[in-house]
Design an enzyme around this catalytic site. Structure first.
Site, PDB file in Angstrom:
ATOM      1  N   SER A  41      -2.184 -44.653   2.845  1.00  0.00           N
ATOM      2  CA  SER A  41      -3.179 -44.679   3.931  1.00  0.00           C
ATOM      3  C   SER A  41      -4.389 -43.912   3.692  1.00  0.00           C
ATOM      4  O   SER A  41      -3.951 -42.574   3.978  1.00  0.00           O
ATOM      5  CB  SER A  41      -2.634 -44.959   5.477  1.00  0.00           C
ATOM      6  OG  SER A  41      -1.662 -45.603   5.677  1.00  0.00           O
ATOM      7  N   HIS A  73      -4.378 -50.488   2.681  1.00  0.00           N
ATOM      8  CA  HIS A  73      -3.466 -50.398   1.581  1.00  0.00           C
ATOM      9  C   HIS A  73      -3.998 -51.681   0.840  1.00  0.00           C
ATOM     10  O   HIS A  73      -3.701 -52.635   1.051  1.00  0.00           O
ATOM     11  CB  HIS A  73      -2.096 -50.527   1.940  1.00  0.00           C
ATOM     12  CG  HIS A  73      -1.598 -49.391   2.962  1.00  0.00           C
ATOM     13  ND1 HIS A  73      -0.417 -48.727   2.420  1.00  0.00           N
ATOM     14  CD2 HIS A  73      -1.989 -48.777   4.034  1.00  0.00           C
ATOM     15  CE1 HIS A  73      -0.217 -47.761   2.989  1.00  0.00           C
ATOM     16  NE2 HIS A  73      -0.907 -47.652   4.023  1.00  0.00           N
ATOM     17  N   HIS A  99       6.343 -50.503   3.248  1.00  0.00           N
ATOM     18  CA  HIS A  99       6.926 -49.499   4.229  1.00  0.00           C
ATOM     19  C   HIS A  99       8.474 -50.271   4.695  1.00  0.00           C
ATOM     20  O   HIS A  99       8.389 -51.492   4.826  1.00  0.00           O
ATOM     21  CB  HIS A  99       6.134 -49.278   5.260  1.00  0.00           C
ATOM     22  CG  HIS A  99       5.008 -48.454   4.980  1.00  0.00           C
ATOM     23  ND1 HIS A  99       3.744 -49.280   4.367  1.00  0.00           N
ATOM     24  CD2 HIS A  99       4.491 -47.017   4.872  1.00  0.00           C
ATOM     25  CE1 HIS A  99       2.796 -48.319   4.136  1.00  0.00           C
ATOM     26  NE2 HIS A  99       3.328 -47.107   4.448  1.00  0.00           N
ATOM     27  N   TYR A 101       9.129 -50.369   7.797  1.00  0.00           N
ATOM     28  CA  TYR A 101       8.824 -51.119   9.171  1.00  0.00           C
ATOM     29  C   TYR A 101       8.236 -52.510   8.576  1.00  0.00           C
ATOM     30  O   TYR A 101       8.295 -53.285   9.573  1.00  0.00           O
ATOM     31  CB  TYR A 101       7.908 -50.315   9.946  1.00  0.00           C
ATOM     32  CG  TYR A 101       6.519 -50.369   9.317  1.00  0.00           C
ATOM     33  CD1 TYR A 101       5.724 -51.154   8.834  1.00  0.00           C
ATOM     34  CD2 TYR A 101       6.042 -48.791   8.877  1.00  0.00           C
ATOM     35  CE1 TYR A 101       4.223 -51.092   8.328  1.00  0.00           C
ATOM     36  CE2 TYR A 101       4.805 -48.766   8.342  1.00  0.00           C
ATOM     37  CZ  TYR A 101       3.980 -49.603   8.216  1.00  0.00           C
ATOM     38  OH  TYR A 101       3.070 -49.511   7.342  1.00  0.00           O
ATOM     39  N   GLU A 102       8.039 -52.931   7.512  1.00  0.00           N
ATOM     40  CA  GLU A 102       7.752 -54.073   7.214  1.00  0.00           C
ATOM     41  C   GLU A 102       9.174 -54.966   7.187  1.00  0.00           C
ATOM     42  O   GLU A 102       8.905 -56.497   7.158  1.00  0.00           O
ATOM     43  CB  GLU A 102       7.113 -54.391   5.770  1.00  0.00           C
ATOM     44  CG  GLU A 102       5.739 -53.543   5.962  1.00  0.00           C
ATOM     45  CD  GLU A 102       5.067 -53.476   4.466  1.00  0.00           C
ATOM     46  OE1 GLU A 102       4.943 -54.645   3.727  1.00  0.00           O
ATOM     47  OE2 GLU A 102       4.748 -52.483   4.215  1.00  0.00           O
ATOM     48  N   ALA A 129      -0.469 -40.300   4.757  1.00  0.00           N
ATOM     49  CA  ALA A 129      -0.999 -40.025   5.968  1.00  0.00           C
ATOM     50  C   ALA A 129       0.006 -39.709   6.940  1.00  0.00           C
ATOM     51  O   ALA A 129       1.034 -40.349   6.883  1.00  0.00           O
ATOM     52  CB  ALA A 129      -2.017 -40.947   6.672  1.00  0.00           C
ATOM     53  N   MET A 216       5.610 -42.538   7.967  1.00  0.00           N
ATOM     54  CA  MET A 216       6.608 -43.465   7.737  1.00  0.00           C
ATOM     55  C   MET A 216       6.789 -44.063   6.453  1.00  0.00           C
ATOM     56  O   MET A 216       7.154 -45.094   6.174  1.00  0.00           O
ATOM     57  CB  MET A 216       5.664 -44.717   8.632  1.00  0.00           C
ATOM     58  CG  MET A 216       5.729 -44.387  10.107  1.00  0.00           C
ATOM     59  SD  MET A 216       4.761 -45.851  10.940  1.00  0.00           S
ATOM     60  CE  MET A 216       4.154 -44.922  12.677  1.00  0.00           C
ATOM     61  N   SER A 217       6.536 -43.131   5.532  1.00  0.00           N
ATOM     62  CA  SER A 217       6.846 -43.133   4.163  1.00  0.00           C
ATOM     63  C   SER A 217       7.483 -42.094   3.464  1.00  0.00           C
ATOM     64  O   SER A 217       8.372 -41.202   3.944  1.00  0.00           O
ATOM     65  CB  SER A 217       5.531 -43.718   3.456  1.00  0.00           C
ATOM     66  OG  SER A 217       4.397 -42.439   3.423  1.00  0.00           O
ATOM     67  N   ASN A 240      -4.050 -37.003  12.120  1.00  0.00           N
ATOM     68  CA  ASN A 240      -4.226 -36.881  13.701  1.00  0.00           C
ATOM     69  C   ASN A 240      -2.900 -35.811  14.071  1.00  0.00           C
ATOM     70  O   ASN A 240      -2.044 -35.495  13.666  1.00  0.00           O
ATOM     71  CB  ASN A 240      -3.707 -38.466  14.265  1.00  0.00           C
ATOM     72  CG  ASN A 240      -2.290 -38.719  13.982  1.00  0.00           C
ATOM     73  OD1 ASN A 240      -2.205 -39.426  12.696  1.00  0.00           O
ATOM     74  ND2 ASN A 240      -1.316 -38.441  14.468  1.00  0.00           N
ATOM     75  N   HIS A 252      -4.453 -46.639  14.385  1.00  0.00           N
ATOM     76  CA  HIS A 252      -4.398 -46.696  12.843  1.00  0.00           C
ATOM     77  C   HIS A 252      -5.944 -46.348  12.326  1.00  0.00           C
ATOM     78  O   HIS A 252      -6.043 -45.708  11.180  1.00  0.00           O
ATOM     79  CB  HIS A 252      -3.843 -47.844  12.436  1.00  0.00           C
ATOM     80  CG  HIS A 252      -3.707 -48.171  10.984  1.00  0.00           C
ATOM     81  ND1 HIS A 252      -3.027 -47.148  10.243  1.00  0.00           N
ATOM     82  CD2 HIS A 252      -4.041 -49.045  10.120  1.00  0.00           C
ATOM     83  CE1 HIS A 252      -3.075 -47.647   8.847  1.00  0.00           C
ATOM     84  NE2 HIS A 252      -3.711 -48.804   8.708  1.00  0.00           N
TER      85      HIS A 252
HETATM   86  N1  HPA Z   1       3.341 -40.740  13.360  1.00  0.00           N
HETATM   87  C1  HPA Z   1       3.824 -41.312  12.257  1.00  0.00           C
HETATM   88  N2  HPA Z   1       3.096 -41.767  11.138  1.00  0.00           N
HETATM   89  C2  HPA Z   1       1.864 -41.307  11.051  1.00  0.00           C
HETATM   90  C3  HPA Z   1       1.189 -40.910  11.992  1.00  0.00           C
HETATM   91  C4  HPA Z   1       2.038 -40.242  13.189  1.00  0.00           C
HETATM   92  O1  HPA Z   1       1.338 -39.618  14.105  1.00  0.00           O
HETATM   93  N3  HPA Z   1      -0.182 -40.557  11.442  1.00  0.00           N
HETATM   94  C5  HPA Z   1      -0.100 -41.305  10.196  1.00  0.00           C
HETATM   95  N4  HPA Z   1       0.918 -41.804   9.812  1.00  0.00           N
END
Ligand code: HPA
Length: 278
Positions: A41, A73, A99, A101-102, A129, A216-217, A240, A252
C-alpha cells in the site's frame, strides 16, 4: 458447517507458480529475473526511481493471480532492467498483492513470491505499510524487518515441512541496506489478519510480546519465498501510529497518503540497494 473449497489452480501451487513464471518469461522474452519486489500500500510511487519498465501487464492475465481488491494496489506486474556495478540485472516488480483478509485462502497470497522464485529470483524484497507500535517511530519512517510474530495461525506451508526461520529476514541483506542508509532502524513485525485494524488492547498485547510494527501482509510471502530458497528483505513504512498510541482513529486514506509522501525516499533506497544484492 462451512466447507473449505480449494480452487483447482492451487491444488498443485508450485506447479501453478511454474506455469505463471513460464507465462512471464514468454511475455517479457526474459528467461530469468534476478530480484523480485512486492510493492505494498502506498509504495507504488517508489518504483518511479527504478526508471521505465521494459514490460508491464495486468497480474490477473497471468495464471493464479487474482484481480486487485484494495484501493492503492494496482495489480500490475512489471519487468525492469537495473544497472549495477557488475552488469545489469532484471527486477520483477509486483504492484499490489493478495491479502489473507480477502478470504481467498493462503495460496493466492503467496503465489506472487512462488512465481518470482520459479522465474529465477534469488532475492525477494517485500514492502508494506504498517502501524508503528514502537512509540519512538514516526509516520513516514522506513523500518527494516528483523523478525516477525505471526498472529494469524496460518502458514503457507503444508505437511512435515519443518523450515528453519532463524535468518528469515536475511542478515546479509539487512547489513547491505544499512550501509546504504545508516539511519535505518530494525524492528519486529506482527502479522495481523485484518481487515479490521487492531484494538488498542491488542496493540498493547503486541508491544508486550516484543513487537514494533503491525500490518496485514508480508509474513506468509516471506515464509514461502524462504522455503523455496530465496533471500528475503522486508521493509515496512510506518504510515500511522498503531491503535491507541495517539488516540486518533485509523483509516486507509492516511496509510496511502503517508506512502505517497515517502515514495521518493523509498525509491532512492531501493534503487541504491538492488544492484548490491545479487
Ligand atoms: N495496522 C494494521 N495494518 C496496517 C496499519 C495498522 O495500523 N497501518 C497500515 N497497515
Amino acid at each position: 458447517m462451512s466447507t473449505l473449497v480449494i480452487d483447482p489452480l492451487y491444488v498443485d501451487p508450485l506447479g501453478t507458480a511454474e506455469l505463471a513464471a513460464a507465462q512471464i518469461a514468454t511475455r517479457t522474452a526474459i528467461a530469468r529475473h534476478d530480484v523480485a519486489l512486492v510493492m505494498g500500500s502506498g509504495w507504488v510511487g517508489a518504483t518511479e526511481a527504478l526508471g521505465t519498465p521494459t514490460h508491464e501487464f495486468n497480474a490477473e492475465e497471468i495464471i493464479g493471480f487474482l484481480p486487485p481488491s484494495v484501493a492503492g494496489h494496482s495489480g500490475k506486474i512489471r519487468s525492469y532492467e537495473i544497472d549495477g556495478p557488475s552488469g545489469s540485472l532484471r527486477a520483477l516488480v509486483f504492484l499490489g498483492r493478495t491479502h489473507l483478509y480477502e478470504g481467498k485462502g493462503i495460496e493466492p497470497v503467496v503465489h506472487n513470491v512462488r512465481t518470482a522464485v520459479k522465474a529465477g529470483c534469488k532475492v525477494v524484497i517485500l514492502t508494506n505499510a504498517c502501524g508503528g507500535i514502537n512509540t519512538t517511530y514516526r509516520v513516514g519512517q522506513p523500518v527494516l524487518i528483523r523478525d516477525h510474530i505471526s498472529l494469524t495461525a496460518t502458514s503457507p506451508l503444508i505437511g512435515a515441512n519443518f523450515v528453519d526461520l532463524t535468518d528469515l529476514y536475511s542478515k546479509r541483506i539487512r547489513t547491505i541496506v544499512k550501509s546504504e542508509d545508516a539511519s535505518l532502524q530494525e524492528g519486529v513485525y506482527v502479522h495481523w489478519r485484518g481487515p479490521t485494524y487492531e484494538t488498542p488492547a491488542e496493540i498493547l498485547m503486541m508491544r508486550t510480546m516484543g513487537a514494533d510494527l503491525v500490518g496485514m501482509s508480508t509474513v506468509p510471502e516471506a515464509i514461502a519465498a524462504h522455503a523455496l530458497g530465496a533471500e528475503v528483505l522486508g521493509i515496512s513504512l510506518v504510515t500511522n501510529a498503531a491503535a491507541g498510541v495517539t488516540g486518533e482513529k485509523l483509516n486507509h486514506e492516511e496509510v496511502i497518503a503517508a506512502g505517497k509522501a515517502a515514495a521518493e525516499r523509498m525509491g532512492a533506497l531501493l534503487k541504491g540497494v538492488i544492484p548490491k544484492l545479487i
